[in-house]
Design a protein around this motif. Structure first.
Motif, short mmCIF file in Angstrom:
data_model
loop_
_atom_site.label_atom_id
_atom_site.label_comp_id
_atom_site.label_asym_id
_atom_site.label_seq_id
_atom_site.Cartn_x
_atom_site.Cartn_y
_atom_site.Cartn_z
N TYR A 1 109.62 26.43 118.57
CA TYR A 1 110.13 27.12 119.58
C TYR A 1 108.74 27.48 120.43
O TYR A 1 108.86 27.48 121.78
CB TYR A 1 110.86 28.38 119.33
CG TYR A 1 111.30 29.14 120.49
CD1 TYR A 1 112.51 29.03 121.20
CD2 TYR A 1 110.57 30.17 121.19
CE1 TYR A 1 113.04 29.57 122.49
CE2 TYR A 1 110.77 31.05 122.12
CZ TYR A 1 112.05 30.68 122.93
OH TYR A 1 112.52 31.28 123.76
N VAL A 2 108.02 28.28 119.75
CA VAL A 2 106.82 28.55 120.15
C VAL A 2 105.86 27.52 120.77
O VAL A 2 105.21 27.73 121.75
CB VAL A 2 106.01 29.48 119.37
CG1 VAL A 2 104.52 29.78 119.48
CG2 VAL A 2 106.52 30.80 118.71
N ILE A 3 105.84 26.33 120.07
CA ILE A 3 105.01 25.23 120.41
C ILE A 3 105.78 24.68 121.74
O ILE A 3 105.12 24.35 122.72
CB ILE A 3 104.76 24.14 119.50
CG1 ILE A 3 103.98 24.79 118.37
CG2 ILE A 3 104.40 22.87 120.20
CD1 ILE A 3 104.19 24.05 117.13
N GLU A 4 106.96 24.46 121.88
CA GLU A 4 107.69 23.95 123.06
C GLU A 4 107.45 24.88 124.37
O GLU A 4 107.42 24.32 125.37
CB GLU A 4 109.21 23.54 122.60
CG GLU A 4 109.81 22.84 123.59
CD GLU A 4 111.48 22.38 123.46
OE1 GLU A 4 111.73 21.64 124.01
OE2 GLU A 4 111.70 23.00 122.57
N GLU A 5 107.68 26.23 124.07
CA GLU A 5 107.66 27.12 125.16
C GLU A 5 106.29 27.46 125.79
O GLU A 5 106.24 27.55 126.82
CB GLU A 5 108.31 28.63 124.86
CG GLU A 5 109.82 28.30 124.54
CD GLU A 5 110.68 27.97 125.75
OE1 GLU A 5 110.03 28.79 126.95
OE2 GLU A 5 111.48 27.16 125.85
N HIS A 6 105.28 27.65 124.78
CA HIS A 6 104.04 28.04 125.26
C HIS A 6 102.82 27.23 124.82
O HIS A 6 101.54 27.49 125.41
CB HIS A 6 104.01 29.42 124.48
CG HIS A 6 105.04 30.49 124.69
ND1 HIS A 6 105.25 31.06 125.91
CD2 HIS A 6 105.91 30.84 123.92
CE1 HIS A 6 106.15 31.72 125.81
NE2 HIS A 6 106.84 31.72 124.51
N LYS B 1 118.23 32.07 125.68
CA LYS B 1 117.31 31.14 124.92
C LYS B 1 116.99 31.59 123.54
O LYS B 1 117.21 30.78 122.70
CB LYS B 1 116.29 30.83 126.05
CG LYS B 1 115.32 29.73 125.38
CD LYS B 1 114.22 29.35 126.36
CE LYS B 1 114.08 30.20 127.50
NZ LYS B 1 112.88 29.69 128.50
N LEU B 2 116.72 32.58 123.36
CA LEU B 2 116.21 33.20 122.21
C LEU B 2 117.55 33.37 121.33
O LEU B 2 117.49 32.92 119.92
CB LEU B 2 115.68 34.68 122.42
CG LEU B 2 114.17 34.62 122.85
CD1 LEU B 2 113.81 36.25 123.23
CD2 LEU B 2 113.20 34.11 122.16
N ILE B 3 118.57 33.98 121.66
CA ILE B 3 119.73 33.96 120.79
C ILE B 3 120.36 32.68 120.45
O ILE B 3 120.63 32.42 119.36
CB ILE B 3 121.05 34.99 121.82
CG1 ILE B 3 120.51 36.21 121.96
CG2 ILE B 3 122.11 34.53 120.89
CD1 ILE B 3 121.52 36.89 122.59
N ASP B 4 120.04 31.66 121.26
CA ASP B 4 120.59 30.16 121.00
C ASP B 4 119.67 29.68 119.86
O ASP B 4 120.03 28.89 119.26
CB ASP B 4 120.74 29.51 122.25
CG ASP B 4 122.04 29.69 122.92
OD1 ASP B 4 122.97 30.67 122.60
OD2 ASP B 4 122.07 29.47 124.05
N LEU C 1 112.06 28.94 105.31
CA LEU C 1 111.34 27.51 105.76
C LEU C 1 112.18 27.24 107.11
O LEU C 1 111.40 26.46 108.13
CB LEU C 1 110.97 26.69 104.92
CG LEU C 1 110.16 27.38 103.61
CD1 LEU C 1 109.60 26.10 102.74
CD2 LEU C 1 109.02 28.18 104.24
N ASP C 2 113.38 27.18 106.89
CA ASP C 2 114.32 26.43 108.17
C ASP C 2 113.91 27.31 109.31
O ASP C 2 113.60 26.71 110.39
CB ASP C 2 115.71 26.42 107.90
CG ASP C 2 116.32 27.70 107.42
OD1 ASP C 2 115.49 28.73 106.65
OD2 ASP C 2 117.39 27.75 107.32
N VAL C 3 113.92 28.68 109.15
CA VAL C 3 113.84 29.43 110.24
C VAL C 3 112.33 29.51 110.67
O VAL C 3 111.92 29.55 111.77
CB VAL C 3 114.39 30.93 110.12
CG1 VAL C 3 114.25 31.76 111.14
CG2 VAL C 3 115.77 31.01 109.57
N LEU C 4 111.59 29.24 109.73
CA LEU C 4 110.08 29.55 110.08
C LEU C 4 109.71 28.15 110.96
O LEU C 4 109.04 28.16 111.99
CB LEU C 4 109.21 29.02 108.78
CG LEU C 4 107.79 29.03 108.93
CD1 LEU C 4 107.06 30.16 109.65
CD2 LEU C 4 107.03 28.73 107.64
#
Length: 544
Positions: free
Chosen positions: A248-253, A32-35, A239-242
């Motif tokens: 990701y953080v919002i969706e997961e946590h 999940k993290l790698i993708d 900013l794209d990675v940001l």
């Protein structure tokens, strides 16, 4: 016929001890993290500046020499990892739990992050001695990320050797578990593995380099992302990675936040501000000082992470500094709330590039709510410590008055509240406090003690339908009798551990699992007694 249940034990159905079958059954996933994020495009493990990624793929460096399982958390193994704690007796346990062997599905990663350290931007930091092994989803559906600390060099090691030593590893193992049982949000520790590998450290940065032993802690958290994870991406203009990391953080946590919400980043920010204020108030309620409140040590999930030169305050002193490297007292216990404010301010700055011009001013509005949130939670917790019910006009004054008396007399923070909960209210009116209640005995030397007692008893009397027995019971449930005092960890357990005796580490672990209950073994060791005089000279630094 009953189904076989040997999968999570170290015995086969025939009753024979297996080798590593139970350990192999723990399957991790790094997919999940790698993708989700771009990886470091340099697939080599040397120190360097890393760009446009969140992780580098890195392999742990196995500890050298004979390994020893110094301690395990039965609760972490069984309740988080679904493993029978008997697996710690297997030959392969030390190798799996220190990085010598990898679980199926694990692709070890080192996280790239930056941070403000002691108020100044420090640039690239990252996991300089840690490897994220992957995510495990347990039988309750909880997702936990497994991380080794002390597992060798990574691209983020800077001038370090990637190792951790026994003393710091013992402290992290014990404190993360102790904080959990105190009810403070925290990372967890599953195991402590030590070796004979020599590690050289200048513990107090005074030129006195000495040989120590290497150790690895397997620690667990729902996520290891921190404020610095976002800062470095914003600073680098990535900013794209940001945005990928934020989403990701919002969706997961943060499941209550919808990714379709145009204000999702502001809602996220508000939640982190709120929970950070709550976390620090909880630290204060147990007298815990983190010691290094840098942005790279503050979790986006508002859990306590990265246990370094922490300390539990003994004599009440707002200027208590647990870190001997903190010459200016930036991270004294009284400054923790302000440090939290500084850190969430820096988080707000990292979010600005992905906010619209209309959204950006709202960052300041959200930030201004932090002091009130902190003060509200602080007073809520301290009212509970005093057994107070409801809200009355002078409650804040009653708390502040007591803390001032404690400061003036140097009364012990933990045991003052504990003794107040152990003593029947009527006995506070007696001419002398019982001498065995040594913290209250010290407090009672203050000329204003009787005035405070009168105010306190009057406040308790106004609690309709409340009995003194109920008050005492409530107070004992929130005021610990045992905390990880420096003399217990540094001066006793670690001294023995460095001589290969981990008996007191294991005893402390057992005691700190039940910090609110009086325990015969703990009393015999003096864990609730007045700290010994030599404890005042103990020092802890950032060096680990």
């Amino acid at each position: 016929m009953m189904p076989c249940r040997c999968r999570r034990s170290n015995f086969s159905c025939s009753g024979k001890k297996t080798d590593s079958f139970a350990l192999d059954s723990l399957r991790l996933s790094s997919k999940k993290l790698i993708d989700a994020f771009p990886l470091d495009d340099v697939n080599a493990n040397f120190v360097r500046t890393v760009n446009h990624c969140v992780f580098s793929v890195t392999q742990p460096t196995p500890l050298k020499g004979p390994l020893k399982v110094a301690a395990v958390s039965k609760a972490a193994l069984e309740e988080i990892l679904d493993l029978n704690s008997s697996v710690s007796q297997l030959d392969d346990f030390a190798h799996y739990f220190s990085g010598g062997k990898l679980w199926p599905g694990s692709v070890p990663l080192a996280h790239r992050y930056g941070g403000h350290q002691f108020g100044f931007w420090a640039g690239q930091l990252g996991d300089g001695r840690a490897n994220l092994l992957g995510e495990y989803t347990n039988k309750n559906g909880e997702k936990w990320e497994l991380q080794l600390k002390g597992s060798g060099k990574t691209p983020y090691s800077r001038a370090g050797d990637g190792r951790a030593v026994v003393r710091s590893s013992v402290r992290e193992f014990l404190c993360s578990e102790a904080m959990h049982y105190l009810g403070v949000p925290t990372s967890r520790a599953a195991s402590l593995i030590v070796s004979k590998e020599p590690v050289w450290r200048d513990q107090f940065y005074n030129g006195n380099v000495r040989k120590e032993r290497g150790a690895v802690v397997l620690r667990l958290a729902p996520s290891w992302f921190r404020i610095g994870s976002l800062e470095i991406l914003a600073r680098a203009g990535e900013l794209d990675v940001l945005q990928k990391l934020l989403n990701y953080v919002i969706e997961e946590h943060f499941p209550t936040i919808k990714l379709s919400d145009p204000d999702k980043y502001l809602v996220f920010y508000s939640k982190v501000v709120n929970e950070t204020a709550h976390l620090i108030a909880q630290w204060m309620s147990v007298g815990f000082a983190h010691g290094v409140c840098n942005t790279d040590n503050f979790s986006l999930l508002s859990i306590t992470i990265d246990y370094g030169p922490f300390g539990f305050m003994e004599s009440y002193d707002p200027n208590f500094i647990p870190n001997s490297s903190d010459d200016e007292g930036r991270y004294s216990i009284r400054n923790q709330a302000n440090s939290g404010l500084f850190n969430v301010e820096k988080l707000g700055e990292a979010l600005r590039p992905v906010l619209s011009s209309k959204q950006q001013p709202l960052i300041e509005r959200i930030l201004k709510e932090y002091p009130a949130i902190y003060q509200s939670r602080f007073h809520e917790l301290f009212k509970a410590k005093l057994g107070l019910l409801g809200n009355q006009e002078k409650d804040d004054y009653l708390i502040a008055y007591l803390l001032k008396l404690m400061e003036d007399t140097g009364a012990d923070f933990t045991m003052t509240f504990r003794h107040l909960g152990e003593l029947p209210a009527r006995r506070l009116l007696e001419p002398a406090v019982p001498q065995d209640m040594w913290a209250l005995w010290d407090l009672a030397t203050h000329e204003s003690f009787s005035n405070w007692v009168s105010m306190y008893l009057l406040r308790l009397k106004r609690q309709e339908g409340d009995s003194d027995e109920e008050r005492q019971s409530r107070m004992k449930r929130v005021n610990p009798r045992y905390i990880l005092r420096n003399w217990m960890a540094e001066g006793s357990a670690i001294t023995k551990a460095e001589k290969d005796d981990f008996s007191e580490v294991q005893l402390l672990q057992q005691v700190l699992q039940h910090p609110f209950q009086e325990q015969e073994a703990a009393e015999g060791m003096g864990y609730a007694a007045r700290p010994p005089g030599w404890a005042q000279s103990l020092k802890v630094s950032c060096s680990s």
